[in-house]
Design a protein around this motif. Structure first.
Motif, PDB file in Angstrom:
ATOM      1  N   ARG A 151      26.800  31.348  45.569  1.00 51.57           N
ATOM      2  CA  ARG A 151      27.893  30.376  45.542  1.00 51.57           C
ATOM      3  C   ARG A 151      28.228  30.017  44.101  1.00 51.57           C
ATOM      4  N   ASP A 152      29.474  29.689  43.876  1.00 51.41           N
ATOM      5  CA  ASP A 152      29.904  29.242  42.556  1.00 51.41           C
ATOM      6  C   ASP A 152      29.114  27.979  42.191  1.00 51.41           C
ATOM      7  N   PRO A 153      28.401  27.969  41.056  1.00 51.44           N
ATOM      8  CA  PRO A 153      27.579  26.801  40.720  1.00 51.44           C
ATOM      9  C   PRO A 153      28.387  25.552  40.414  1.00 51.44           C
ATOM     10  N   TYR A 154      29.702  25.685  40.206  1.00 50.40           N
ATOM     11  CA  TYR A 154      30.544  24.535  39.926  1.00 50.40           C
ATOM     12  C   TYR A 154      31.240  24.009  41.173  1.00 50.40           C
ATOM     13  N   THR A 155      31.738  24.915  42.001  1.00 46.04           N
ATOM     14  CA  THR A 155      32.526  24.503  43.162  1.00 46.04           C
ATOM     15  C   THR A 155      31.762  24.591  44.477  1.00 46.04           C
ATOM     16  N   GLY A 156      30.684  25.368  44.502  1.00 48.34           N
ATOM     17  CA  GLY A 156      29.941  25.569  45.739  1.00 48.34           C
ATOM     18  C   GLY A 156      30.546  26.591  46.670  1.00 48.34           C
ATOM     19  N   GLN A 157      31.676  27.171  46.301  1.00 43.19           N
ATOM     20  CA  GLN A 157      32.329  28.158  47.154  1.00 43.19           C
ATOM     21  C   GLN A 157      31.559  29.479  47.139  1.00 43.19           C
ATOM     22  N   ARG A 158      31.547  30.159  48.294  1.00 42.41           N
ATOM     23  CA  ARG A 158      30.894  31.455  48.400  1.00 42.41           C
ATOM     24  C   ARG A 158      31.629  32.485  47.542  1.00 42.41           C
ATOM     25  N   LEU A 159      30.871  33.276  46.793  1.00 37.59           N
ATOM     26  CA  LEU A 159      31.446  34.330  45.963  1.00 37.59           C
ATOM     27  C   LEU A 159      31.472  35.622  46.766  1.00 37.59           C
ATOM     28  N   ARG A 160      32.646  36.163  46.954  1.00 41.60           N
ATOM     29  CA  ARG A 160      32.798  37.343  47.802  1.00 41.60           C
ATOM     30  C   ARG A 160      33.328  38.516  46.974  1.00 41.60           C
ATOM     31  N   PRO A 161      32.602  39.636  46.974  1.00 38.12           N
ATOM     32  CA  PRO A 161      33.085  40.814  46.241  1.00 38.12           C
ATOM     33  C   PRO A 161      34.266  41.443  46.965  1.00 38.12           C
ATOM     34  N   PRO A 162      35.013  42.323  46.263  1.00 39.47           N
ATOM     35  CA  PRO A 162      34.804  42.756  44.879  1.00 39.47           C
ATOM     36  C   PRO A 162      35.275  41.705  43.882  1.00 39.47           C
ATOM     37  N   PHE A 163      34.751  41.805  42.647  1.00 40.62           N
ATOM     38  CA  PHE A 163      35.007  40.798  41.632  1.00 40.62           C
ATOM     39  C   PHE A 163      35.819  41.376  40.470  1.00 40.62           C
ATOM     40  N   PRO A 164      36.612  40.536  39.797  1.00 40.25           N
ATOM     41  CA  PRO A 164      37.281  40.984  38.568  1.00 40.25           C
ATOM     42  C   PRO A 164      36.256  41.417  37.529  1.00 40.25           C
ATOM     43  N   GLY A 165      36.698  42.215  36.562  1.00 45.02           N
ATOM     44  CA  GLY A 165      35.801  42.757  35.553  1.00 45.02           C
ATOM     45  C   GLY A 165      36.103  42.243  34.161  1.00 45.02           C
ATOM     46  N   VAL A 166      35.066  42.244  33.325  1.00 52.15           N
ATOM     47  CA  VAL A 166      35.177  41.815  31.927  1.00 52.15           C
ATOM     48  C   VAL A 166      34.349  42.752  31.065  1.00 52.15           C
ATOM     49  N   VAL A 167      34.928  43.239  29.970  1.00 53.65           N
ATOM     50  CA  VAL A 167      34.201  44.016  28.966  1.00 53.65           C
ATOM     51  C   VAL A 167      34.198  43.206  27.685  1.00 53.65           C
ATOM     52  N   LEU A 168      33.006  42.981  27.118  1.00 48.63           N
ATOM     53  CA  LEU A 168      32.848  42.102  25.963  1.00 48.63           C
ATOM     54  C   LEU A 168      32.380  42.913  24.754  1.00 48.63           C
ATOM     55  N   THR A 169      33.210  42.955  23.717  1.00 44.68           N
ATOM     56  CA  THR A 169      32.920  43.694  22.491  1.00 44.68           C
ATOM     57  C   THR A 169      32.357  42.751  21.427  1.00 44.68           C
TER      58      THR A 169
END
Length: 502
Positions: A151-169
């Motif tokens: 669950r989202d630690p801020y909102t408590g909502q269930r996190l359901r995949p698939p998820f957006p992606g992030v690449v960090l340089t």
């Protein structure tokens, strides 16, 4: 074993911070009286200037900072010892893939924030990966994702995949991926798949390429290109923008690879590599019909320092990218034709550079102190790249944390200046920005909310909530600006977050 570089530098920085504090207000990022009116000389004179400079060391000396949290040093010693041994063993096992870098040989360089130990398996999942860049240099990285059923630690909502992606340089001058785990973890536990990695010649990234010419034995710096072969020593020296642009492009290719569509891994013979992103099935690879620029994936690229310049360029050419985040600084203010504003951009930029200087030396860029008898120019930070994005009609947000430095975005133990809450402020705005741009949650005005809620690691597997006021945490010297449109492309709101004189 504690970072040996930290021993000598910590004493110097600590003495400076103490000296500044003795002649100034307490080194805290919050001004109880509130910010002075924009344009007043009191804002940058005397005790106010000293207080701002002292606060720029808050991550080390401030309340709850590295020297004032009793859990920090024991955690640092434990994490440094374990990581140093693991990296030396890994390097010894691959003698033909030398990483002659600070991140690989200096104890503690790659540790990041030791108070985050225990994140893996409790708040999210992380897995080491290895792949080669187009020159055959072996790059090391880590992919992060939410726990199954989390669950989202801020909102408590269930996190359901698939998820957006992030690449960090990462940033240059030996920035390494461990220094950016804080942001990767913050995003992963809120429902993103995130890749951090080391570019060639930095962190644990291989120093030399593996080209078709192996005279030395891995590359011949005197060889001339012929018949389309990549000869010479591409990627050497490490301190060049090309390494970060190439690294970002190749990292995105690896990140979006699957078992069915594996990454090509050129020049990888004899190296232990991953054929594809092991968290590929959790990644949302669908094209985003609500994005503005050619239906990209729900994918963001984030970069710091020279990495920020790199992602500022790559967003203009890689059609998979939906948004970009630049951490000191968004590029393009110099008219660079290689920077073409195409996707929405968040710029988080700092008041100070590598060193903390008086306001009278704040002219030009924060990275190059320049005398400014008239006082700081409120528009200094927006001219770096924000103005160009706004002029192109692309959604853009510029945030300047108060008393922030160029090192805010790198977790380095007991060394180099950074403000107490700069990372918290940065993380909150990045989370809000990606929620809007990749998850399409809320409205543009949600980015302007006055309160910043953040979960901060305190040690021993404990994260504690922190609530900050944006008015206390953003610069009153340099404007934090925004230009945001609605879904029809009409300007929904624009202005100056702090009234600093945009």
């Amino acid at each position: 074993m504690v970072n040996p570089l930290a021993r000598s530098v910590t004493a110097l920085l600590g003495s400076l911070a103490v000296a500044l504090t003795l002649g100034a207000a307490p080194a805290a990022p919050v001004d109880p009286a509130g910010p002075p009116a924009p344009g007043t000389s009191a804002r940058v004179a005397g005790v106010d200037d000293l207080a701002a400079m002292a606060a720029a060391y808050g991550r080390i000396t401030g309340p709850g900072g590295q020297l004032r949290n009793p859990a920090y040093l024991p955690a640092l010693v434990q994490a440094t010892s374990a990581l140093t041994v693991a990296q030396l063993v890994a390097q010894a096992a691959t003698p033909s893939r030398l990483a002659l870098t600070a991140g690989n040989v200096v104890p503690g360089w790659n540790v990041g924030n030791p108070l985050r130990a225990g994140w893996h398996g409790t708040r999210g999942l992380a897995r080491r990966v290895a792949f080669t860049n187009r020159y055959g240099a072996l790059l090391q990285g880590t992919v992060h994702r939410p726990l199954p059923g989390a669950r989202d630690p801020y909102t408590g909502q269930r996190l359901r995949p698939p998820f957006p992606g992030v690449v960090l340089t990462p940033g240059s001058v030996q920035g390494s991926e461990g220094m950016y785990s804080w942001l990767a973890q913050d995003l992963a536990e809120r429902g993103y798949v995130v890749l951090t990695f080391d570019v060639q010649g930095q962190g644990r990234g291989e120093t030399l390429p593996h080209t078709t010419s192996n005279a030395l034995p891995f590359c011949n710096p005197f060889a001339a290109p012929r018949d389309g072969e990549q000869l010479g020593c591409p990627g050497v020296p490490f301190q060049q923008l090309a390494n970060f642009v190439v690294g970002t492009e190749d990292a995105v290719d690896f990140f979006t690879s699957t078992a069915a569509l594996p990454y090509r891994n050129p020049g990888s013979a004899g190296a232990r590599i991953d054929t594809h992103n092991p968290f590929a099935r959790w990644l949302d690879r669908r094209r985003d019909p609500r994005a503005a620029a050619g239906r990209p994936m729900r994918l963001a690229i984030i970069g710091h320092s020279l990495g920020a310049q790199a992602v500022s360029r790559v967003q203009g050419t890689d059609r998979r990218v939906a948004t970009v985040v630049a951490l000191d600084k968004l590029a393009g203010g110099d008219g660079d034709p290689a920077v073409r504003p195409r996707v929405p951009a968040l710029a988080v930029q700092s008041e100070y550079g590598f060193t903390v200087t008086p306001a009278a030396l704040s002219g030009g860029s924060s990275l190059v102190p320049t005398p400014t008898p008239a006082g700081p120019d409120p528009r200094r930070e927006r001219s770096a790249g924000f103005d160009r994005w706004a002029a192109a009609g692309v959604d853009s947000l510029l945030v300047v944390p108060r008393s922030s430095t160029h090192l805010e975005y790198t977790d380095i133990p007991l060394v180099l200046p950074a403000s107490r809450y700069g990372q918290a402020v940065t993380s909150v705005y990045v989370q809000r920005w990606l929620d809007l741009q990749l998850k399409h949650r809320g409205s543009p005005r949600a980015l302007l909310a006055p309160r910043l809620r953040y979960l901060e690691p305190r040690g021993s597997g404990r994260w504690a909530p922190v609530t900050l006021r944006a008015g206390d945490q953003l610069s009153t010297r340099y404007c934090s600006a925004y230009r945001l449109t609605d879904r029809r492309g009409r300007v929904a709101t624009e202005g100056d977050l702090m009234g600093a004189g945009c």
